[in-house]
Write a protein that holds these residues in place. Sequence first.
Motif, PDB file in Angstrom:
ATOM      1  N   ARG A  38      19.406  55.388  73.202  1.00 11.60           N
ATOM      2  CA  ARG A  38      20.597  56.116  73.651  1.00 11.60           C
ATOM      3  C   ARG A  38      21.563  56.383  72.500  1.00 11.60           C
ATOM      4  N   LEU A  39      21.700  55.454  71.573  1.00 12.61           N
ATOM      5  CA  LEU A  39      22.590  55.667  70.431  1.00 12.61           C
ATOM      6  C   LEU A  39      22.064  56.751  69.501  1.00 12.61           C
ATOM      7  N   GLN A  40      20.753  56.900  69.442  1.00 17.55           N
ATOM      8  CA  GLN A  40      20.166  57.937  68.602  1.00 17.55           C
ATOM      9  C   GLN A  40      20.416  59.323  69.184  1.00 17.55           C
ATOM     10  N   LEU A  60      22.389  53.732  81.653  1.00 11.47           N
ATOM     11  CA  LEU A  60      22.190  54.746  82.690  1.00 11.47           C
ATOM     12  C   LEU A  60      23.389  55.681  82.744  1.00 11.47           C
ATOM     13  N   THR A  61      24.565  55.131  82.944  1.00 11.31           N
ATOM     14  CA  THR A  61      25.753  55.963  83.098  1.00 11.31           C
ATOM     15  C   THR A  61      26.342  56.394  81.770  1.00 11.31           C
ATOM     16  N   GLY A  62      25.996  55.675  80.710  1.00 13.68           N
ATOM     17  CA  GLY A  62      26.569  55.977  79.400  1.00 13.68           C
ATOM     18  C   GLY A  62      27.872  55.242  79.146  1.00 13.68           C
ATOM     19  N   LYS A  63      28.317  54.441  80.102  1.00 15.69           N
ATOM     20  CA  LYS A  63      29.563  53.698  79.935  1.00 15.69           C
ATOM     21  C   LYS A  63      29.507  52.842  78.676  1.00 15.69           C
ATOM     22  N   PHE A 100      23.152  62.592  75.188  1.00  8.69           N
ATOM     23  CA  PHE A 100      22.272  62.582  76.360  1.00  8.69           C
ATOM     24  C   PHE A 100      23.024  62.058  77.580  1.00  8.69           C
ATOM     25  N   GLN A 101      22.895  62.752  78.692  1.00 10.00           N
ATOM     26  CA  GLN A 101      23.506  62.318  79.945  1.00 10.00           C
ATOM     27  C   GLN A 101      22.412  62.104  80.988  1.00 10.00           C
ATOM     28  N   ALA A 102      22.359  60.938  81.555  1.00 14.90           N
ATOM     29  CA  ALA A 102      21.376  60.626  82.600  1.00 14.90           C
ATOM     30  C   ALA A 102      22.062  60.717  83.954  1.00 14.90           C
ATOM     31  N   LYS A 129      24.072  46.568  80.963  1.00 13.44           N
ATOM     32  CA  LYS A 129      23.648  46.784  82.348  1.00 13.44           C
ATOM     33  C   LYS A 129      24.801  46.646  83.341  1.00 13.44           C
ATOM     34  N   CYS A 130      25.985  47.060  82.922  1.00  9.75           N
ATOM     35  CA  CYS A 130      27.150  46.936  83.804  1.00  9.75           C
ATOM     36  C   CYS A 130      27.099  47.910  84.977  1.00  9.75           C
ATOM     37  N   ASP A 131      26.095  48.793  85.018  1.00  8.14           N
ATOM     38  CA  ASP A 131      25.944  49.716  86.143  1.00  8.14           C
ATOM     39  C   ASP A 131      25.285  49.071  87.351  1.00  8.14           C
TER      40      ASP A 131
END
Length: 170
Positions: free
Chosen positions: A18-20, A154-157, A24-26, A116-118
């Motif tokens: 995700r950092l790369q 997942l959320t990108g938070k 990106f939005q999931a 994994k705070c989602d």
Amino acid sequence: MILCVGQSASGKSLLLKRLQNIEFQATNYLDIPSTVPTVGTNIGFIKTKSKTITIEEVGGSMAEIWHQYYSDSQTIVFVVDSTNMSTIGDSCVLLCQMLSDTNVINTKHILVILNKCDKCCNQRKDEIMYLLMIDNLIQSLPNQQITVYETSCLTGKGLQLVYDWILRYN
């Protein structure tokens, strides 16, 4: 170089992916890139306009030899699965061991990621920080720079905060 460590299944590989691709939005779990448990190491690169930053992820199963990678890193990212209460104690022990290493103490910027705070869970950030003894570690190591962020791949938070932190210290 950035060293990324944490217990198995804490989300290190997905975080790296995700950092790369920070834009990106999931929208659901099916959009998330698949990963497999890291056996050995995994190298990733974050490319900016002015530089390329190398991140070396060392698998959680290799915790006993993480110390061999400390001296080669400028910063360390320590990833915790904040939803898995059965591994929080082990994560605390590993974090304390890492922070007491002579190649880490007072020389490295440390980012602790509560990942994994989602997911649905009853634990709040302050409870997880208490179980990891973060405040005690910060007080006992006043010269050690420790930052804590919550993330969700997942959320990108929190991912932009992590990305900005990486750019600031590398």
